[in-house]
Design an enzyme around this catalytic site. Sequence first.
Site, PDB file in Angstrom:
ATOM      1  N   GLU A   1      -4.826   7.430 -52.110  1.00  0.00           N
ATOM      2  CA  GLU A   1      -4.078   8.298 -51.178  1.00  0.00           C
ATOM      3  C   GLU A   1      -2.586   8.306 -51.545  1.00  0.00           C
ATOM      4  OE1 GLU A   1      -5.236   9.882 -47.869  1.00  0.00           O
ATOM      5  OE2 GLU A   1      -3.342  10.879 -48.340  1.00  0.00           O
TER       6      GLU A   1
ATOM      7  N   HIS B   1     -13.261   6.059 -55.384  1.00  0.00           N
ATOM      8  CA  HIS B   1     -13.371   7.207 -54.487  1.00  0.00           C
ATOM      9  C   HIS B   1     -14.213   8.299 -55.130  1.00  0.00           C
ATOM     10  CE1 HIS B   1     -11.295   9.968 -51.476  1.00  0.00           C
ATOM     11  NE2 HIS B   1     -11.703   8.933 -50.777  1.00  0.00           N
TER      12      HIS B   1
ATOM     13  N   ARG C   1     -19.253   3.287 -48.666  1.00  0.00           N
ATOM     14  CA  ARG C   1     -18.581   3.702 -47.433  1.00  0.00           C
ATOM     15  C   ARG C   1     -18.680   5.218 -47.378  1.00  0.00           C
ATOM     16  NH1 ARG C   1     -12.704   3.641 -48.351  1.00  0.00           N
ATOM     17  NH2 ARG C   1     -12.570   5.895 -48.214  1.00  0.00           N
TER      18      ARG C   1
ATOM     19  N   HIS D   1      24.931  -7.152 -29.418  1.00  0.00           N
ATOM     20  CA  HIS D   1      23.729  -7.534 -30.168  1.00  0.00           C
ATOM     21  C   HIS D   1      24.010  -8.757 -31.051  1.00  0.00           C
ATOM     22  CE1 HIS D   1      21.006  -3.839 -29.753  1.00  0.00           C
ATOM     23  NE2 HIS D   1      21.981  -3.700 -28.882  1.00  0.00           N
TER      24      HIS D   1
HETATM   25  C1  AKG Z   1      -8.421  12.121 -45.405  1.00  0.00           C
HETATM   26  O1  AKG Z   1      -9.205  12.688 -44.670  1.00  0.00           O
HETATM   27  O2  AKG Z   1      -7.210  12.129 -45.210  1.00  0.00           O
HETATM   28  C2  AKG Z   1      -8.916  11.426 -46.588  1.00  0.00           C
HETATM   29  O3  AKG Z   1      -8.150  10.953 -47.381  1.00  0.00           O
HETATM   30  C3  AKG Z   1     -10.377  11.375 -46.718  1.00  0.00           C
HETATM   31  C4  AKG Z   1     -10.837  10.596 -47.841  1.00  0.00           C
HETATM   32  C5  AKG Z   1     -11.109   9.161 -47.520  1.00  0.00           C
HETATM   33  O4  AKG Z   1     -10.401   8.544 -46.745  1.00  0.00           O
HETATM   34  O5  AKG Z   1     -12.052   8.644 -48.115  1.00  0.00           O
END
Ligand code: AKG
EC number: 2.3.3.14
Length: 383
Positions: free
Chosen positions: A13, A76, A136, A292
């Site tokens: 990501e 992935h 998963r 502070h």
């Molecule tokens: C999301 O929906 O933002 C994803 O990145 C989906 C893919 C995943 O988390 O496996």
Amino acid sequence: MIKVGILDSTLREGEQTPGVIFTVDQRVEIAKALSDLGVSMIEAGHPAVSPDIYEGIKRIVKLKKEGIITSEIVGHSRAVKRDIEIAAELEVDRIAIFYGVSDIHLKAKHKATREEALRVIAETISYARSHGVKVRFTAEDGSRTDFDFLVTVSRTARDAGADRVSIADTVGILYPSKTKELFSALIREVPNLEYDIHAHNDLGLAVANALAAVEGGATIVHATVNGLGERVGIVPLQQIVAAIKYHFGIEVVKLDKLQYVSSLIEKYSGIPMPPNYPITGDYAFLHKAGVHVAGVLSDPRTYEFMPPETFGRTRDYTIDKYTGKHALRDKYEKLGVKISEAEMDQILAKIKSNTTIRFYRDVDLLELAEEVTGRVLKPRPPE
Ligand code: AKG
């Protein structure tokens, strides 16, 4: 009882952040740093995307086999047989298969009915399982999916052999109470399955939603270092692990290594760390106003939720027109300079009357003290 671990997705990501590209060597170094940090799982990339991601995962899996990396390695994959084969040949520990299950995704992306979607999900999970790998399933856009269908999807994924289902808040529209309710209800309807939360930060609620998901029963939170990811990213690793420590008393990673990992990703991603970023920003433990600083000098708990040392950091404070006498006295003591109370008052008056200086450095304070006292002042030499 709360049970939770972290899946770090900086290499998957995180690399989807506009402008971010990691080299193969960087991927390997990042995976090692994440494993040393203690994340439960590393989502090492989507190997069908490009040869460098494939090569990176190959080298990461080798280090896992040698015992140098200990986190579970996740590859992935789309819900497509060829993607699954590529991930499986790399011998990752787990394949994460994603498929958009909301009506919006079914219609606009997959051009599939719900029945067709369930068939694809079941077939691809079984196919991945036939390669002897854990699976998963990610319900992409799960947060905008009709709840009854999300239940059917989760049940289908479980029955096809997935031991985890990730609920993705793909466009970041959840809010905490709704998130907790969603996970509690799903776990009630589809037990004997572990759940992940993948929360995007479009409304700035990703960390809050992730905590709520954990309260609702999710056992893995997806995060990226410095919050990287598509658009404005997902749950920032440093923030969620600090919040889990504060609220649930669980140290899911080695907190004192966060600063290093954050700096590494800042360098390799080219995305600068904003100074006012929680935990790892320059200002995270830097105090300013007189009230502070006086409070912190008396007892740091007045203005710190946890000691900076927990995160391998130190506290400090700035000197400017907001400064009070406590801070100034402390600064001059640390500089090894003796200043009388009357001189201190004069110095403070000068500081308060100059509203253009944003930060007084130590050297500026010495100059001011020289002006006021008429003595030649030098910083204390090192011991
Ligand atoms: C999301 O929906 O933002 C994803 O990145 C989906 C893919 C995943 O988390 O496996």
